[in-house]
Design an enzyme around this catalytic site. Structure first.
Site: not given
Ligand SMILES: O=C(O)CCC(=O)C(=O)O
Ligand SMILES: [Fe+2]
Length: 277
Positions: A97, A99, A253, A268
């Site tokens: 996906h 984000d 990702h 994040r």
């Molecule tokens: O936890 C992760 O490694 C990525 C998770 C994710 O999709 C994000 O942080 O946007």
């Molecule tokens: Fe993500």
């Protein structure tokens, strides 16, 4: 100390050394990082024990910050999204996906910090959407050019998951009401590099408007499957206090969910972006 950059995969990804992201960096460093981000699409930093405030301050040098409307956030600092996964809160990012493409202006970048990791597993992969687009045949590129696709928040955020308690459910329902499905071009031009990239993702893209339902399903299934081609990806094996900084305009990702019942905690920060074209 000068910034050092080491490419880690052919399609995308570089390790950046020589910076302490806890500090207020000079504008020249921020400019250089902005350029490196466009060039390498995902930057990795080791040994960055940032506080949430320092992470948000670093992210805010690149634009205004996004507050996720559904995912948990730190109560004291909602600009930091909390991905704290364990048997009581299952991971849901183990799909390709980009984000927040359910927004009319999806994020420019994500900045993810590893706080607690399983003994093994929990790697994350990024895939280059420009390398993907460039790998398609010329007739396929011409076919996709000019098409538009719908992106829907409900595809990755199903109502059942966010109905555990009344407050979470109410927040979810407000988010869905505030984010009706949006339309983006299937092929996006990067606003800085001018490079074209595929801009559909399995997480949020529901259909291509100009095609019949069957055609859309078949074409999207093909395009979704391309993201995972190893040649287009970089895989990161996290250490605590690593940071990944990705250009969300030109990457997808996938967070591998192979570590339960162990716990994995990430923070994040998300930089707002512009309307894709
Ligand atoms: O936890 C992760 O490694 C990525 C998770 C994710 O999709 C994000 O942080 O946007
Ligand atoms: Fe993500």
């Amino acid at each position: 100390m000068a910034i050092q950059v080491r490419r880690v995969a052919r399609a995308l990804g570089a390790v950046v050394e020589g910076l302490d992201l806890r500090q207020e960096l000079p504008e020249s460093d921020i400019e250089q990082l902005g350029k490196l981000l466009v060039e390498h699409q995902v930057l990795f930093f080791r040994d960055q024990p940032v506080t949430p405030q320092q992470q948000a301050r670093f992210a805010a040098r690149f634009g205004t910050l996004h507050i996720h409307p559904i995912y948990p956030v730190l109560p004291e600092l909602p600009e930091i999204m909390l991905i704290d996964t364990h048997p009581g809160f299952l991971p849901d990012n183990d799909n390709w996906h980009t984000d927040v493409t359910f927004s009319t202006t999806p994020p420019l970048a994500g900045i993810l910090a590893a706080k607690q990791l399983p003994a093994t597993g929990g790697d994350t992969l990024w895939s280059s959407s420009s390398a993907l687009y460039e790998s398609l045949s010329e007739p396929m590129k011409r076919f996709l050019e000019g098409l538009t696709a719908q992106h829907s928040v409900a595809k990755s955020f199903p109502a059942e998951r966010w109905a555990n308690d009344p407050a979470t459910k109410a927040r979810y329902e407000r988010a869905v009401a505030k984010h009706p499905p949006v339309t983006h071009p299937v092929v996006r031009t990067h606003p800085v590099s001018g490079r074209k990239g595929l801009f559909v993702n399995e997480g949020f893209t529901t259909h291509i408007h100009e095609l019949s339902p069957g055609e859309s399903q078949a074409v999207l299934a093909f395009l979704f499957a391309q993201a995972g081609r190893p040649e287009l990806t970089v895989r990161w094996n996290w250490k605590v206090n690593d940071i990944a900084f990705w250009d969300n305009r030109v990457t997808q990702h996938y967070a591998i969910a192979d570590y339960l019942p162990e716990r994995r905690t990430m923070h994040r920060a998300t930089v707002n972006g512009d309307k894709p074209y």
